[in-house]
Write a protein that holds these residues in place. Structure first.
Motif, PDB file in Angstrom:
ATOM      1  N   ILE A  97     -11.515  35.617 -14.612  1.00  0.00           N
ATOM      2  CA  ILE A  97     -11.321  34.170 -14.466  1.00  0.00           C
ATOM      3  C   ILE A  97     -12.224  33.474 -15.476  1.00  0.00           C
ATOM      4  O   ILE A  97     -13.401  33.815 -15.605  1.00  0.00           O
ATOM      5  CB  ILE A  97     -11.693  33.707 -13.038  1.00  0.00           C
ATOM      6  CG1 ILE A  97     -10.682  34.256 -12.019  1.00  0.00           C
ATOM      7  CG2 ILE A  97     -11.757  32.177 -12.947  1.00  0.00           C
ATOM      8  CD1 ILE A  97     -11.063  33.987 -10.572  1.00  0.00           C
ATOM      9  N   PHE A  98     -11.671  32.520 -16.225  1.00  0.00           N
ATOM     10  CA  PHE A  98     -12.448  31.698 -17.131  1.00  0.00           C
ATOM     11  C   PHE A  98     -12.556  30.310 -16.486  1.00  0.00           C
ATOM     12  O   PHE A  98     -11.521  29.707 -16.171  1.00  0.00           O
ATOM     13  CB  PHE A  98     -11.747  31.591 -18.481  1.00  0.00           C
ATOM     14  CG  PHE A  98     -11.451  32.941 -19.117  1.00  0.00           C
ATOM     15  CD1 PHE A  98     -12.415  33.602 -19.861  1.00  0.00           C
ATOM     16  CD2 PHE A  98     -10.213  33.556 -18.949  1.00  0.00           C
ATOM     17  CE1 PHE A  98     -12.155  34.845 -20.441  1.00  0.00           C
ATOM     18  CE2 PHE A  98      -9.938  34.795 -19.521  1.00  0.00           C
ATOM     19  CZ  PHE A  98     -10.907  35.445 -20.266  1.00  0.00           C
ATOM     20  N   GLY A  99     -13.756  29.831 -16.238  1.00  0.00           N
ATOM     21  CA  GLY A  99     -13.811  28.573 -15.510  1.00  0.00           C
ATOM     22  C   GLY A  99     -15.143  27.873 -15.574  1.00  0.00           C
ATOM     23  O   GLY A  99     -16.032  28.204 -16.376  1.00  0.00           O
ATOM     24  N   LEU A 100     -15.268  26.880 -14.722  1.00  0.00           N
ATOM     25  CA  LEU A 100     -16.497  26.095 -14.642  1.00  0.00           C
ATOM     26  C   LEU A 100     -16.641  25.593 -13.204  1.00  0.00           C
ATOM     27  O   LEU A 100     -15.784  24.860 -12.724  1.00  0.00           O
ATOM     28  CB  LEU A 100     -16.432  24.926 -15.646  1.00  0.00           C
ATOM     29  CG  LEU A 100     -17.757  24.330 -16.121  1.00  0.00           C
ATOM     30  CD1 LEU A 100     -17.586  23.547 -17.406  1.00  0.00           C
ATOM     31  CD2 LEU A 100     -18.448  23.502 -15.068  1.00  0.00           C
TER      32      LEU A 100
ATOM     33  N   ARG B 258     -19.173  26.015 -20.538  1.00  0.00           N
ATOM     34  CA  ARG B 258     -19.889  24.753 -20.576  1.00  0.00           C
ATOM     35  C   ARG B 258     -18.955  23.556 -20.574  1.00  0.00           C
ATOM     36  O   ARG B 258     -19.377  22.428 -20.381  1.00  0.00           O
ATOM     37  CB  ARG B 258     -20.806  24.711 -21.803  1.00  0.00           C
ATOM     38  CG  ARG B 258     -21.770  25.887 -21.879  1.00  0.00           C
ATOM     39  CD  ARG B 258     -22.670  25.957 -20.665  1.00  0.00           C
ATOM     40  NE  ARG B 258     -23.572  24.833 -20.629  1.00  0.00           N
ATOM     41  CZ  ARG B 258     -24.838  24.851 -21.029  1.00  0.00           C
ATOM     42  NH1 ARG B 258     -25.387  25.976 -21.449  1.00  0.00           N
ATOM     43  NH2 ARG B 258     -25.582  23.770 -20.983  1.00  0.00           N
ATOM     44  N   HIS B 259     -17.685  23.790 -20.874  1.00  0.00           N
ATOM     45  CA  HIS B 259     -16.678  22.724 -20.834  1.00  0.00           C
ATOM     46  C   HIS B 259     -15.342  23.391 -20.532  1.00  0.00           C
ATOM     47  O   HIS B 259     -15.039  24.446 -21.077  1.00  0.00           O
ATOM     48  CB  HIS B 259     -16.633  21.990 -22.182  1.00  0.00           C
ATOM     49  CG  HIS B 259     -15.793  20.741 -22.170  1.00  0.00           C
ATOM     50  ND1 HIS B 259     -14.416  20.764 -22.058  1.00  0.00           N
ATOM     51  CD2 HIS B 259     -16.139  19.435 -22.261  1.00  0.00           C
ATOM     52  CE1 HIS B 259     -13.953  19.520 -22.083  1.00  0.00           C
ATOM     53  NE2 HIS B 259     -14.986  18.695 -22.200  1.00  0.00           N
TER      54      HIS B 259
ATOM     55  N   ILE C 212      -6.360  33.090 -16.576  1.00  0.00           N
ATOM     56  CA  ILE C 212      -6.662  32.133 -15.506  1.00  0.00           C
ATOM     57  C   ILE C 212      -7.802  31.218 -15.929  1.00  0.00           C
ATOM     58  O   ILE C 212      -8.873  31.688 -16.323  1.00  0.00           O
ATOM     59  CB  ILE C 212      -7.091  32.868 -14.210  1.00  0.00           C
ATOM     60  CG1 ILE C 212      -6.041  33.900 -13.791  1.00  0.00           C
ATOM     61  CG2 ILE C 212      -7.367  31.848 -13.089  1.00  0.00           C
ATOM     62  CD1 ILE C 212      -4.714  33.341 -13.368  1.00  0.00           C
ATOM     63  N   CYS C 213      -7.554  29.916 -15.849  1.00  0.00           N
ATOM     64  CA  CYS C 213      -8.624  28.931 -16.036  1.00  0.00           C
ATOM     65  C   CYS C 213      -8.828  28.215 -14.711  1.00  0.00           C
ATOM     66  O   CYS C 213      -7.870  27.743 -14.099  1.00  0.00           O
ATOM     67  CB  CYS C 213      -8.244  27.933 -17.126  1.00  0.00           C
ATOM     68  SG  CYS C 213      -9.448  26.591 -17.287  1.00  0.00           S
TER      69      CYS C 213
END
Ligand SMILES: Cc1ncc(C[n+]2csc(CCOP(=O)(O)OP(=O)(O)O)c2C)c(N)n1
Ligand SMILES: [Mg+2]
Length: 592
Positions: free
Chosen positions: A47-50, A73-74, A94-95
């Motif tokens: 998962i790529f996220g914030l 970071r964004h 996946i974001c």
């Protein structure tokens, strides 16, 4: 297919977390775990996220459940990472974002992914439906589903935990089937805390069977394409990003070699066949496009990047006139044909199936194109390559795009498995034409929109997904859009070498304020900026390089050490041109 027995984690698997039930005998699961289990069940492990409300616990639980959670970071950079992970793996990237502002930050990447046919799913937490729909001013209130809809391929919302399995399954199918694209999945905060009996939860999950079904082309369409191809006196094959995505590399190589037809790779199709292949017509592009009589497009669209298939580029008299070529177009979307000019032989299906059907029809004794055509292409190509070699051999002070890229060219040749991420204007166009690629899906760039900001997100994902060295060639403006992610690169200790081509601004560093005031011109940045210091701030290696020799030795060291590295490569600020190679798209260039 046998029946699938999904594994469902119970709330007790994460009982250490205060927000979860701590009852050791608990036989309930919840929305958090059902989403995680549904993703894992479908082979999605990253998962790529914030983080932030309402998805912070979700990121913790996903990590606890063994998923790779890459925190950015964004959100735009997380979204770009998800998109290119989708392109590289054929699985939806996946974001994950928070509501309203986080969602909007991710939305640009989702729209860009859809435009580029990259499969990704933007999953955003959202606020309380009842409050949002009455516009009562909830925390981060926004009707995200409605906003996402026109910007992606499909958009779904899940309101009940028992529907999570279906929601994830629909999102996966929508992202990867047919023409891939971006999907939005809206998960309201309330959903995560909903509980469900473990057994009921397990039964509600779906392991998607055949998420991107092959689409076999019709035999008469294959015949029509082959007949047109056979009639050609000056045939040309154009390989697009779709051909790279398809992972039908061996068949595409066979198609090109067995027909003997010169081919042109679009930017992200470079390396599908090695750019040094004798049939590559890349160095003779401006000759082959107007001269070809039959053009076979393989996963390439006739959009602006191919001058819409008409105008002077294609031998038309005026900019709207058709050049008279006949086109074969291989595309998974039946609506693509005739979008700009007549397509005489549309071949609809997935690229792999279409190419293998063509190969079956071509057999072993396909006549090679007329020798005059091949030698004319080779002659133009060799002339242009020789001219370029002369330019590349120069060693001007200060360093310019050519002398710097001569180094990058050698580095990629010596490291053909490295991914090359590339954005900017001159920094993009010169890299694309000078740096040869040798393997498929290694060149990752600004794509259909020519968007700035993909750089560091693509770097992170390419390194995470491939484990290979990543090299980014970044204009100094382009780098600025995602530059803060050098911290992310350091944090995960990724083998990324960022080279900032620093020419003090957008296109060049030489503009002056026409009004003569204290403000510098809009295209000019701080002169002599030290982007390398940014990388040092987070423990990476920063290098200031002013000569090709310095650039070469520091790139070699970055690759040897696999340490996060940023090389501030000082480029002659007068060397670039307005908008790189697309100067003519500026309105003032069109003014009569
Ligand atoms: C999101 C976005 N904003 C703005 C642009 C317009 N634009 C195109 S290239 C570019 C930057 C070019 O400068 P640089 O990256 O330094 O490359 P150079 O030509 O100087 O090598 C910009 C701002 C864009 N393509 N995408
Ligand atoms: Mg620049």
């Amino acid at each position: 297919m046998g029946t699938v027995e999904p594994q469902v984690s119970t709330a007790r698997d994460v009982q250490q977390h205060p927000s979860m039930t701590t009852d050791a005998q608990s036989q309930v699961t919840d929305g958090f775990h059902l989403v995680i289990d549904a993703l894992k069940l479908n082979g999605i492990d990253t998962i790529f996220g914030l983080p932030g409300i309402p998805i912070t616990d979700f990121t913790r639980m996903a990590q606890a459940a063994g998923m790779r959670v890459i925190s950015f970071r964004h959100e735009q950079n997380a979204g770009n990472a998800a998109a290119i992970a989708g392109f590289l793996t054929q699985k939806p990237g996946i974001c994950l974002t928070v509501s309203a502002p986080g969602f909007l930050n991710g939305l640009t990447a989702l729209a860009n992914a859809t435009t580029n046919c990259f499969p990704m799913i933007l999953i955003s937490g959202s606020s309380e439906r009842e409050i949002v729909d009455l516009q009562q001013g909830d925390y981060e209130e926004m009707d995200q589903l409605a906003i996402a809809k026109p910007l992606c391929k499909a958009a779904f919302r899940v309101l009940h935990a028992e529907d999570i399995g279906v929601g994830i399954a629909r999102a996966i199918r929508a992202a990867v089937s047919g023409r891939p694209g971006g999907v939005y999945l809206d998960l309201p905060g309330k959903l995560f805390a909903q509980t469900l009996d473990v057994e009921a939860g397990r039964k509600s999950l779906i392991k998607v069977v055949d998420p991107a079904p092959r689409q076999i082309p019709a035999q008469d369409a294959v015949q029509r394409a082959l007949e047109l191809l056979k009639s050609a006196k000056r045939p040309l094959i154009v390989l697009g990003k779709g051909a790279a995505y398809a992972q039908a590399d061996a068949d595409i190589l066979a198609l090109v070699e067995r027909t003997g037809i010169p081919y042109l790779p679009m930017s992200m199709a470079k390396g599908l066949l090695p750019d040094t292949h004798e049939q590559s017509a890349a160095a003779a592009r401006s000759y082959v496009l107007p001269e070809a009589d039959v053009v076979m497009l393989v996963g390439a669209r006739l959009n602006w990047l191919l001058s819409h298939g008409k105008g002077k580029t294609w031998g038309g008299k005026g900019h709207k006139d058709w050049g008279g070529q006949k086109f074969i177009q291989i595309d998974i979307s039946p609506q693509e044909a005739d979008s700009n000019v007549r397509i005489d032989a549309p071949l609809v299906g997935d690229i792999g199936s279409c190419v293998s059907a063509l190969l079956a029809g071509i057999g072993a004794s396909w006549p090679k194109p007329p020798a005059e055509w091949l030698s004319a292409v080779t002659e133009r190509k060799n002339k242009n390559i020789a001219k370029m070699a002369e330019t590349l051999a120069k060693n001007p002070v200060p360093m310019n795009f050519h002398s710097a890229l001569a180094v990058v060219r050698d580095i990629i040749k010596a490291n053909p498995d490295a991914c090359l991420v590339n954005e900017g204007a001159n920094a993009l166009d010169f890299t694309r034409s000078i740096v040869d690629m040798y393997k498929p899906r290694k060149r990752l760039d600004v794509g259909t929109w020519g968007v700035m900001g993909i750089g560091m997100g693509f770097c992170v994902a390419a390194a995470v997904v491939s484990g290979q060295q990543v090299i980014a060639i970044e204009g100094d403006s382009a780098f600025g859009f995602s530059g803060m992610e050098v911290e992310t690169i350091c944090r995960y200790n990724l083998p990324v070498c960022v080279v900032v081509f620093n020419n003090n601004g957008i296109y060049r560093g030489t503009d002056v304020n026409p009004a003569g005031g204290p403000d510098v011109a809009p295209t000019v940045f701080v002169k002599g900026a030290r982007y390398d210091k940014l990388m040092e701030a987070f423990g990476g290696v920063g290098v200031h390089a002013t000569t090709p020799a310095e650039l070469r030795s520091t790139m070699e060291e970055a690759i040897r050490s696999r340490k996060p590295t940023l090389i501030n490569a000082v480029i002659d600020e007068t060397a670039g041109t307005e908008s790189g190679r697309i100067t003519s798209l500026n309105p003032s260039a069109k003014k009569k």
